[in-house]
Design an enzyme around this catalytic site. Structure first.
Site, PDB file in Angstrom:
ATOM      1  N   LYS A 195      -2.693  -8.562  -7.594  1.00 17.58           N
ATOM      2  CA  LYS A 195      -3.482  -8.402  -6.380  1.00 17.58           C
ATOM      3  C   LYS A 195      -2.937  -7.191  -5.622  1.00 17.58           C
ATOM      4  CE  LYS A 195      -2.949  -9.571  -2.286  1.00 17.58           C
ATOM      5  NZ  LYS A 195      -3.379  -8.238  -1.830  1.00 17.58           N
ATOM      6  N   PRO A 196      -3.712  -6.088  -5.595  1.00 15.66           N
ATOM      7  CA  PRO A 196      -3.209  -4.905  -4.876  1.00 15.66           C
ATOM      8  C   PRO A 196      -3.394  -5.091  -3.372  1.00 15.66           C
ATOM      9  CG  PRO A 196      -5.407  -4.470  -5.722  1.00 15.66           C
ATOM     10  CD  PRO A 196      -5.055  -5.881  -6.157  1.00 15.66           C
ATOM     11  N   ALA A 197      -2.765  -4.211  -2.599  1.00 16.70           N
ATOM     12  CA  ALA A 197      -2.934  -4.268  -1.144  1.00 16.70           C
ATOM     13  C   ALA A 197      -4.386  -3.942  -0.786  1.00 16.70           C
ATOM     14  CB  ALA A 197      -1.987  -3.276  -0.486  1.00 16.70           C
ATOM     15  N   CYS A 225      10.237   1.184   2.087  1.00 15.55           N
ATOM     16  CA  CYS A 225      11.183   0.131   2.467  1.00 15.55           C
ATOM     17  C   CYS A 225      12.629   0.617   2.355  1.00 15.55           C
ATOM     18  CB  CYS A 225      10.945  -1.127   1.651  1.00 15.55           C
ATOM     19  SG  CYS A 225      10.834  -0.798  -0.094  1.00 15.55           S
ATOM     20  N   TRP A 227       0.812  -1.219   0.000  1.00 15.03           N
ATOM     21  CA  TRP A 227       0.000   0.000   0.000  1.00 15.03           C
ATOM     22  C   TRP A 227       0.849   1.275   0.000  1.00 15.03           C
ATOM     23  CZ3 TRP A 227       1.891   2.305   4.204  1.00 15.03           C
ATOM     24  CH2 TRP A 227       2.339   1.510   5.252  1.00 15.03           C
ATOM     25  N   ASN A 228       2.154   1.190   0.246  1.00 12.31           N
ATOM     26  CA  ASN A 228       2.892   2.453   0.465  1.00 12.31           C
ATOM     27  C   ASN A 228       3.164   3.231  -0.818  1.00 12.31           C
ATOM     28  OD1 ASN A 228       4.769   0.556  -0.323  1.00 12.31           O
ATOM     29  ND2 ASN A 228       6.345   1.218   1.113  1.00 12.31           N
ATOM     30  N   GLU A 282      10.817  -8.062  -3.424  1.00  7.14           N
ATOM     31  CA  GLU A 282      11.303  -6.790  -2.859  1.00  7.14           C
ATOM     32  C   GLU A 282      10.754  -6.745  -1.445  1.00  7.14           C
ATOM     33  OE1 GLU A 282      13.327  -4.938  -4.374  1.00  7.14           O
ATOM     34  OE2 GLU A 282      13.007  -5.221  -6.522  1.00  7.14           O
ATOM     35  N   LEU A 283      11.624  -7.011  -0.464  1.00  8.49           N
ATOM     36  CA  LEU A 283      11.131  -7.207   0.907  1.00  8.49           C
ATOM     37  C   LEU A 283      11.548  -6.060   1.820  1.00  8.49           C
ATOM     38  CD1 LEU A 283      11.844 -11.053   0.972  1.00  8.49           C
ATOM     39  CD2 LEU A 283       9.797  -9.848   0.197  1.00  8.49           C
ATOM     40  N   GLY A 319       6.655  -6.482  -0.468  1.00  6.86           N
ATOM     41  CA  GLY A 319       5.975  -6.452   0.830  1.00  6.86           C
ATOM     42  C   GLY A 319       6.923  -6.905   1.920  1.00  6.86           C
ATOM     43  N   SER A 320       6.348  -7.472   2.967  1.00 11.47           N
ATOM     44  CA  SER A 320       7.165  -7.812   4.138  1.00 11.47           C
ATOM     45  C   SER A 320       8.006  -9.070   3.895  1.00 11.47           C
ATOM     46  CB  SER A 320       6.252  -8.033   5.340  1.00 11.47           C
ATOM     47  OG  SER A 320       5.387  -9.117   5.078  1.00 11.47           O
TER      48      SER A 320
END
Ligand code: ADP
Length: 471
Positions: free
Chosen positions: A167-169, A277, A143-144, A243-244, A221-222
């Site tokens: 799939k978006p946040a 991030c 979402w950022n 990309e974490l 994401g995370s």
């Protein structure tokens, strides 16, 4: 082209979306079940077969149109980004420009997916390589950066000749749906690129990893979710880009240009309220300039204007939701009880539900949670150090390896530190390094693969070795 929230949403939709500044619902998005998405992937795959046959130039023409439409609708897109992610309008406009830049870049780059002719190893044989689309792709985005994280994956996929389902946040489906609408308007075939919001990300994540038509997954994401997806993609041996999370050090040496370092820290730390991030997560400052740097930073931080992103002049928006704010508050409180000192902020804000004051802490040490966890908030924890070796050791003492920043003028030091930092991206004397022209990505537990640049296209291409004998 109508990009109003009402036209993208559906009052009956299962996914409620909230304004981070007020906590109130702004709309509902239609969601897709596992069965729906399974059919969407099958259709995307068929559309991809046809798309791959087109020339790169034809694909580029359509992508260029998508780029132009995105630019043309900057203001509507920026309003959506601010409405659902909370960031100040100026930053949202910046994000739309950044997001659009990937579409323009990959429209061009797709035409240069060159293979090679390799000097042969035997008379009568010829050796070549060609690059071909990897096949149907799936993407999961955070979402950022609700616009840029989509275009950074979708543009290279389409340019390379692939279909892609995104799939978006859950917090930010509308920016993604608006981009999808613009892409279709530009001539991207409807089945080729689809956005599929859901209230059950784990369900669609598993489907993406196991559907027989998916050949590649790209995730931002995370680290925790990235590891789950890595396990799930192993059965089908999918191509994977991750990309974490990061734990970026921002190092200020005694020989730094202090004013430039303060500018860089402001951009790197407080942009998007610290929710990127690549945000500076730890500010390491050498003894000789420690106090002067903190004083200058304090002056700038206290001048930030906290408020809703849509309000004129806001430079620090809310966090994505109250859970995000609570995490920041917990990390700050733990650091304070372990001996850190508040220079400014260090408290939730009365500006509203999701707000936290811009904060500076000094006396932070590496053993505090705030120095090892991703803060994702407007908090600068300052760690004091004495020597160059100590700074590099502290900076590298993390499982993450995404972005690192440092300020120094000594040219020998610039090279030593640049080479010594174990990170996928290092900026010397700058606080912002994201651009479509350079390879973005991490090492260690920050992920694998690169986005943007010519390397970002390769993530969606297979390299085929072709041997022709009997000559
Ligand atoms: P963040 O802390 O930034 O929300 P997440 O990794 O939780 O990071 O979210 C990034 C993206 O991953 C979002 O689109 C979210 O819906 C998705 N996601 C969360 N859990 C899963 C899961 N188990 N499988 C697949 N995707 C997931």
């Amino acid at each position: 082209m109508n990009l109003e929230l009402e036209s993208l949403g559906d009052a009956e939709g299962a996914l409620a979306v909230f304004d981070p500044a007020t906590g109130s619902e702004i709309g509902r998005a239609t969601t897709y079940s596992e069965d729906d998405v399974s059919s969407i992937i099958t259709l995307a795959d068929a559309a991809g077969q046809e798309w791959a046959q087109r020339t790169a130039k034809d694909r580029a023409a359509i992508l260029s149109k998508w780029f132009a439409l995105t630019k043309q609708h900057t203001e509507e897109l920026a309003r959506l980004v601010t409405a659902e992610s909370g960031k100040p309008m100026a930053e949202s406009r910046g994000e739309v420009a950044y997001g659009a830049s990937f579409i323009e870049w990959f429209a061009e780059e797709g035409k240069r997916a060159y293979g090679e002719t390799v000097p042969t190893f035997a008379a009568g044989k010829r050796v070549m390589t060609i690059k071909q689309p990897v096949g149907t792709c799936a993407a999961i985005t955070p979402w950022n950066f609700p616009v840029a994280m989509i275009t950074r994956k979708v543009a290279p996929a389409l340019a390379a000749g692939c279909a892609i389902v995104v799939k978006p946040a859950e917090a930010t489906p509308f920016s993604a749906l608006a981009l999808e609408r613009l892409a279709h308007e530009a001539g991207v075939p409807r089945e080729l690129f689809r956005v599929v919001p859901t209230t059950d990300p784990a369900e669609l994540g598993t489907l993406f990893c196991t559907h027989p038509r998916i050949r590649k997954l790209s995730f931002t994401g995370s680290t925790a979710v990235g590891k789950t997806l890595m396990r799930q993609t192993s059965d089908n041996v999918l191509r994977l880009s991750l990309e974490l999370g990061g734990n970026a050090p921002f190092i200020v040496f005694d020989d730094a240009d202090l004013d430039a370092a303060v500018e860089g820290a402001m951009a790197s730390k407080y942009r998007n309220a610290g929710q990127t991030c690549v945000c500076a997560n730890r500010i390491l400052v050498q003894d000789g300039v420690h106090d002067a740097f903190v004083e200058k930073l304090k002056t700038r931080v206290e001048a930030l204007k906290i408020g809703a992103g849509c309000e004129e002049g806001t430079t620090l928006g809310p966090l994505i939701n109250s859970a995000g704010r609570d995490k920041v508050a917990r990390l700050v409180d733990q650091a304070l009880s372990a001996g850190a000192k508040p220079v400014t902020g260090a408290t939730t804000s009365d500006a509203g539900e999701g707000f936290y004051e811009a904060t500076i802490l000094t006396g932070v040490t590496s053993d505090m949670a705030i120095a090892s966890e991703e803060i994702f908030g407007p908090v600068a924890p300052v760690i004091r150090f004495s020597t160059e070796d100590e700074a590099i050791r502290i900076a590298n003492d993390t499982p993450y390896g995404l972005a690192a920043y440092f300020y120094a003028r000594d040219v020998g030091r610039v090279f030593r530190v640049m080479e010594g930092l174990e990170y996928g991206m290092v900026a010397a004397n700058d606080g912002i390094l994201s651009t479509e022209v350079a390879p973005f990505g991490g090492i260690k537990q920050s992920g694998m693969g690169r986005e943007g640049s010519s390397h970002g296209l390769d993530e969606y291409l297979e390299l085929k070795y072709c041997l022709v004998g009997g000559i």
